[in-house]
Design a protein around this motif. Sequence first.
Motif: not given
Lengths: 556, 314
Positions: A533-536, A552, A279-280, A345-346
């Motif tokens: 991407y959006i880091n949740p 966050p 997610r990055q 990241g996630s």
Amino acid sequence: MTDAVTGKAPDTGSYLGEKHGPRAWLLSFDHKRIAWLYLLALTAFFFIGGAMAVMMRLELATAEGDLVSDDTYNRLFSIHGIIMIWFFLVPSIPATLGNFLLPLMIGARDLALPRLNLASWYVFMGGSLFTLFAVLMGGVDTGWTFYTPYSSIYSNSYVSAAAFGVFIVGFSSIMTGINFIVTIHRLRATGLTWFRLPIFVWTMYATALVMVLATPVLAASLILIVAERVLGLGVFDPALGGDPLLFQHLFWFYSHPAVYIMILPGMGVVSEILPCFSRQPLFGYKAVALSSMAIAVFGFLVWGHHMFVSGQSAYAGILFSLFSFLVAVPSAIKVFSWSLTLRRGSIRFPTPMLYALTFLFLFTFGGLAGLFLAALVVDVHLHDTYFVVAHFHYIMVGGMVTAFMGGLHFWWPKITGRMYPEFWGRIAAIATFVGFNFTFFPQYILGYLGMPRRYHSYPEEFSFWHVMSSAGAIILAVSYLMPLVYLGLSLVRGRPAPADPWEATGLEWRTSSPPPQENFDETPTVTGPAYDYINPEPEAQDKGAQHEHGQPERSP
Amino acid sequence: MNEGIRIFPDSASTFAPQVDLLFFTLVAFAGALGLFLTGLVIVYAARYRRNAPAARHRARGRSLPFEIAWTSATTIVAAIIFAWGAALFLRDERIPSDALVVNGIAKQWMWKFRHPGGQREINALHVPRGEPVVVRLGSQDVIHSMFVPAFRVKQDVVPGRSTELWFEATKTGKFRLFCAEYCGTEHSKMTGWITVMEPEDYADWLDRQAQAPSMAEEGEALFRALGCSGCHGASSEIRAPELAGIFSRPVATETGTVTADATYIRDSILQPDKHVAAGYRAVMPSFDGLVSEAELQALVAYIRSLSLDEEVPQ
């Protein structure tokens, strides 16, 4: 952010359901169907070449040459190399995933030249089946490198037929290359500027350039071999006034750039997978994109590093060594960028991610081994030993084949409209990692000990490492057979796939899975960079949110 | 011979420790960098796995200082390794002029060696310890490659040209010889042993071998039989270059100066028009097809012997 278009049942309105029957597939100009034609052919070649590798490893499990004769062994490694290089690795990702995804990723309806695309498959099949026929007639025993004057005068195997088949397949590469270059230049969606392209598209572009520029030289050198064998034209044989080293220069002028044809697409696949499951955004996007081009250009200046002990001038050797070290720099930039993409990241670990991380590990260690071989005085000892075998299998199998498997799992839902079984996928990915290292790490040690390559039998003192390598090869073989079974079964039993099962950002995920024949119901436009991407936010996810101490949402 | 698990090859020449030092420096560097990157990925994978409680401000996806730092660091490290490998390579290129000359012929699938005194060996070579030895290599058919892992030396043997491999053994004992360039059916049987002996044992060993004319004597006989002496002899009517004293020395030719080494002599016999000595007419016929690879080596040995009475240039 996720697209609302989801979960159409496969086969309704998709490219798979349009028309049925062999004619509709064999004469289709649809890049998606042609990708399937390539996928089936390449899968067959991969397992034929793999079966030969298994037989070689079985022979090498004992020091004596006892399972097959020396002539048979020599044919096995020659055909293994010819099939794996030209009929699998060179076309592998470009002709299958590239063919399927390139138009989708740039928002096009098809490649620029659909008829040329289909023609390239027929040329590929014609050439490769011709070579396969030569193999069935009695084989070829020159190694995939066809070194003269052995290949042109001394070998009494079917060299001309095999070389001619490879010559024909070269045209298929050139056709694919031209098609990709034209497509990327002409058919990008509105707003899709060069620096918004996914890295996969960049690597396809670099690969296509090398295919178009280098393959003709291979064609020339193979035709010269046939001319010397059949017509007695003195080109490479000193007895006829030729020069055997000329062949090595011509051959490696193609075959070293071809190594980059065989790894750049894998780098492209991994550059898609890592950001998606982290997610990055991809770290250092521009540097990664441009390093592909740098590799493609520098790749043309290093061929002489295959010839340090061939009798070429020492000063030529020094220049080629210098350029070989320079080509390490863009590769290192990529490795650092991929590693840092994970940072903050996630991260999830489904099968494609496991394959991508395996790629990262094996490519790094294969690439580092390249430093040993580029260092002149060390290469004098390691050249033509198992160290070289280990090095290029780390890159070609550990790198490219692993990336291919990762990409196949990643885009399988898009290509087939079905999900693969996650459990079995992860088992296969882990088995690949274990089996690969058991097979090929011992070969580094064997090479340093002085074990020459292409030996049918060997001194007893090398036994231990050979036995370990052979045992690993069995695990590796199983790890490649598993996807054949579960991916095959998933075609009928798999859960229907949504349009974007991974919440990925590329254009290919903005259409249904499998895509309609026209690819997009509405021509997409692009307004942002790739890998947006959006880091949740961890809070937004689930339990454990109360333990969250990060912030966050701090503004960037 | 079965020693179970081996990790290190024998180290038995002056090259071996030099190559190993660079090799193990590279192992340390590659190991450290590889493990660092692997460790980094494992730490990230664990720390930033989904649902793990870790700080995640929006990353910018690039960092120019980082990128400049690792690009220049990689370039510098690459340059250092390159320079190290290249410097050793160039140093090892220079063959000591006092080296003992052994002639080697490779053919499918055996190695044939001849000592300066004419003694012959097949798939075996005896050499003295502590003295530089140069093996002058020719091939009768395809490309082979002479590889002695314990010495860390390898040289392709290419048909149609003369190549040289040299070493100075530091340990007595038997060491493996391999053909490293694939050469056909019995490639993996094209192996042998290099036996390193103390110099006095080597001298004894040479005496005990069947006596044959020395390489130079054989070359001299050929020199007459092929008619070379008719023109190159001191009292000849036809003007041809004097061959005494030319070996390893510069020769002026129409196209520039070349060194009269084994390759030059070999070329001059097979392709006399290639480098015509300045001041002479190109009247010499080619002997291509009339002399075998082994005979060429004998002729070279003879012409070299004509220069040995004088001081060999350093």
